[in-house]
Enzyme design. Structure first.
Site, PDB file in Angstrom:
ATOM      1  N   GLY A 121       0.779  -1.235   0.000  1.00 10.48           N
ATOM      2  CA  GLY A 121       0.000   0.000   0.000  1.00 10.48           C
ATOM      3  C   GLY A 121       0.809   1.284   0.000  1.00 10.48           C
ATOM      4  O   GLY A 121       0.281   2.342   0.326  1.00 10.48           O
ATOM      5  N   ASN A 143       1.830   2.937  -2.576  1.00  6.33           N
ATOM      6  CA  ASN A 143       1.200   3.843  -3.556  1.00  6.33           C
ATOM      7  C   ASN A 143      -0.132   4.384  -3.036  1.00  6.33           C
ATOM      8  O   ASN A 143      -0.452   5.557  -3.244  1.00  6.33           O
ATOM      9  CB  ASN A 143       0.995   3.122  -4.896  1.00  6.33           C
ATOM     10  N   ARG A 187      -5.171  -8.224  -9.709  1.00  4.44           N
ATOM     11  CA  ARG A 187      -6.271  -8.972 -10.301  1.00  4.44           C
ATOM     12  C   ARG A 187      -6.747  -8.249 -11.553  1.00  4.44           C
ATOM     13  O   ARG A 187      -6.724  -7.013 -11.588  1.00  4.44           O
ATOM     14  CB  ARG A 187      -7.445  -8.943  -9.318  1.00  4.44           C
ATOM     15  N   HIS A 238       1.923   0.830 -13.218  1.00  3.29           N
ATOM     16  CA  HIS A 238       2.702  -0.385 -13.447  1.00  3.29           C
ATOM     17  C   HIS A 238       4.197  -0.041 -13.418  1.00  3.29           C
ATOM     18  O   HIS A 238       4.607   0.950 -14.020  1.00  3.29           O
ATOM     19  CB  HIS A 238       2.319  -1.007 -14.789  1.00  3.29           C
TER      20      HIS A 238
HETATM   21  C1  GAR Z   1       3.717  -1.232  -7.267  1.00  2.00           C
HETATM   22  O1  GAR Z   1       5.060  -1.205  -7.652  1.00  2.00           O
HETATM   23  C2  GAR Z   1       2.800  -1.283  -8.470  1.00  2.00           C
HETATM   24  O2  GAR Z   1       3.282  -0.559  -9.557  1.00  2.00           O
HETATM   25  C3  GAR Z   1       2.777  -2.768  -8.756  1.00  2.00           C
HETATM   26  O3  GAR Z   1       2.650  -3.335  -7.477  1.00  2.00           O
HETATM   27  C4  GAR Z   1       3.389  -2.546  -6.549  1.00  2.00           C
HETATM   28  C5  GAR Z   1       2.546  -2.322  -5.308  1.00  2.00           C
HETATM   29  O4  GAR Z   1       3.293  -1.694  -4.309  1.00  2.00           O
HETATM   30  N1  GAR Z   1       1.706  -3.117  -9.643  1.00  2.00           N
HETATM   31  C6  GAR Z   1       1.805  -4.040 -10.608  1.00  2.00           C
HETATM   32  O5  GAR Z   1       2.795  -4.731 -10.778  1.00  2.00           O
HETATM   33  C7  GAR Z   1       0.567  -4.171 -11.502  1.00  2.00           C
HETATM   34  N2  GAR Z   1       0.802  -5.052 -12.581  1.00  2.00           N
HETATM   35  P1  GAR Z   1       2.579  -0.953  -3.087  1.00  2.00           P
HETATM   36  O6  GAR Z   1       1.579  -1.937  -2.494  1.00  2.00           O
HETATM   37  O7  GAR Z   1       3.680  -0.646  -2.135  1.00  2.00           O
HETATM   38  O8  GAR Z   1       1.891   0.271  -3.623  1.00  2.00           O
END
Ligand code: GAR
Length: 195
Positions: A11, A13, A89, A107
Site C-alpha cells: 500500500g 502507492n 487482479r 505499473h
Molecule cells: C507497485 O510497484 C505497483 O506498480 C505494482 O505493485 C506494486 C505495489 O506496491 N503493480 C503491478 O505490478 C501491476 N501489474 P505498493 O503496495 O507498495 O503500492
C-alpha cells in the site's frame, strides 16, 4: 467525484495517493478496497483514517458476483474514479462496464515491456539500461490499456533488485498522484482520444 483505491499489497502507492489527494486534488481518496485481509494497505488505511473494505474472491460464486459486491459499496460511496495501486487482479466486465475510462493503473515498467507480476525483477533480469513507470487506463487485458504517462528510471551497472525497486517506487509515488491531479483538473484529457 469520489475516488477509491484498490490495493492487494503493502500500500505504499495507496498512501502516497491519499496524502497528495488531501493536499492538492479537488477531492481526497475516500475509500480503500482490498482483496487480501493481510494487505499492508489496510493498516495504512486505518492509520490514515480512510474507510476500507475487504472482498475475498473465494467467498463469491464467480467473478461477476465478486465485482457486483464491490460495485454496491462503490455506489454507496458515490465513487466515480478507481485507482488500482498494486491490485493484482484483472478487472472484469462488471466493473469495466460501470466505470468506462474511469479506472486507472500504475505499473512498474515502461509498458508494453514487462507486463504482469514482478516487472522490476523482469527488467533487471533482461538487462535493460532503462526501465520506468507507466500510468494507464485499464481495459480487459493485463497492463494493456491506453497509456497516459510514463517516466524512465536508469538501471545502473551495479543495480540490485532492492536498489532498483526503491528508485522505481520513488518515481511511482510522484508520477501517479501528479497524473491523477492533471486528469481531475482538466490539464490533460480525462479519456483516451476518440473514446
Ligand atoms: C507497485 O510497484 C505497483 O506498480 C505494482 O505493485 C506494486 C505495489 O506496491 N503493480 C503491478 O505490478 C501491476 N501489474 P505498493 O503496495 O507498495 O503500492
Amino acid at each position: 467525484m469520489s475516488i477509491a483505491v484498490f490495493a492487494s499489497g503493502s500500500g505504499s502507492n495507496f498512501e502516497s495517493l491519499v496524502e497528495r489527494s488531501r493536499k492538492q486534488w479537488p477531492r481526497p481518496v475516500s475509500l480503500l478496497i482490498s482483496d487480501k485481509p493481510q494487505a499492508g494497505a489496510l493498516e495504512r488505511a486505518e492509520r490514515l483514517g480512510v474507510p476500507a473494505f475487504v472482498f475475498q474472491p473465494k467467498s463469491y460464486e464467480n467473478k461477476a458476483a465478486y465485482e457486483q459486491a464491490i460495485l454496491a459499496v462503490l455506489q454507496e460511496h458515490e465513487i466515480e474514479w478507481i485507482l488500482l495501486a498494486g491490485y493484482m487482479r484483472l478487472i472484469g466486465p462488471t466493473l469495466l462496464g460501470s466505470y468506462p475510462w474511469r479506472i486507472l493503473n500504475i505499473h512498474p515498467s515502461l509498458l508494453p515491456a514487462f507486463q504482469g507480476k514482478d516487472a522490476v525483477e523482469q527488467a533487471l533480469a533482461y538487462g535493460v539500461r532503462w526501465t520506468g513507470v507507466t500510468v494507464h487506463w485499464v481495459d480487459e487485458g493485463m497492463d494493456t490499456g491506453p497509456i497516459i504517462d510514463q517516466k524512465p528510471v536508469l538501471v545502473e551497472p551495479e543495480e540490485t533488485l532492492e536498489s532498483l525497486m526503491k528508485k522505481v517506487q520513488f518515481v511511482e509515488h510522484n508520477l501517479y498522484p501528479a497524473t491523477v491531479y492533471k486528469l481531475l483538473t482538466g490539464k490533460i484529457p480525462d479519456r483516451p482520444s476518440g473514446r
